[in-house]
Design a protein around this motif. Structure first.
Motif: not given
Ligand code: FES
Length: 105
Positions: A44-46, A65-69
């Motif tokens: 949901s971030h990219g 990519a940026h570590g969102a869990k």
């Molecule tokens: S694209 Fe940035 S955390 Fe998934």
């Protein structure tokens, strides 16, 4: 409608695969205990495929990519930078096969 997606054994424990089902692209994930979960594949971030992420011991998948869990059980975003949940699909296991409850509407 329940759609057969794959066999449980097609997914390694602690890994995820990406499947297409109609309009949906879905990450089908096995946690470290071997249970199967299904989430929308797009972080949901990219524009990143969650099925390429890391399955955690805590029933999460982490975007590379940026570590969102995200929670495997609810699709909820548990850590920033993501804050929106991803869709979660009902998983049915029948005779060693994985079926997903998919709303084609
Ligand atoms: S694209 Fe940035 S955390 Fe998934």
């Amino acid at each position: 409608m329940a759609l057969r997606i794959c066999a449980v054994d097609d997914i390694r424990v602690g890994k995820a695969i990406r499947v297409k089902a109609g309009e949906h692209t879905i990450a089908v994930i096995r946690n470290k205990e071997g249970e199967v979960f299904a989430l929308d594949d797009k972080c949901s971030h990219g524009e990143i495929s969650l099925s390429e992420g890391f399955v955690g011991k805590d029933n999460t998948i982490e975007c590379w990519a940026h570590g969102a869990k995200f929670s495997l059980e609810t699709g909820e975003a548990l850590t920033l930078p993501a804050y929106e949940p991803v869709a979660r699909y009902e998983v049915i296991i029948d005779n060693g096969d994985v079926f997903l409850e998919i709303d084609e509407a």
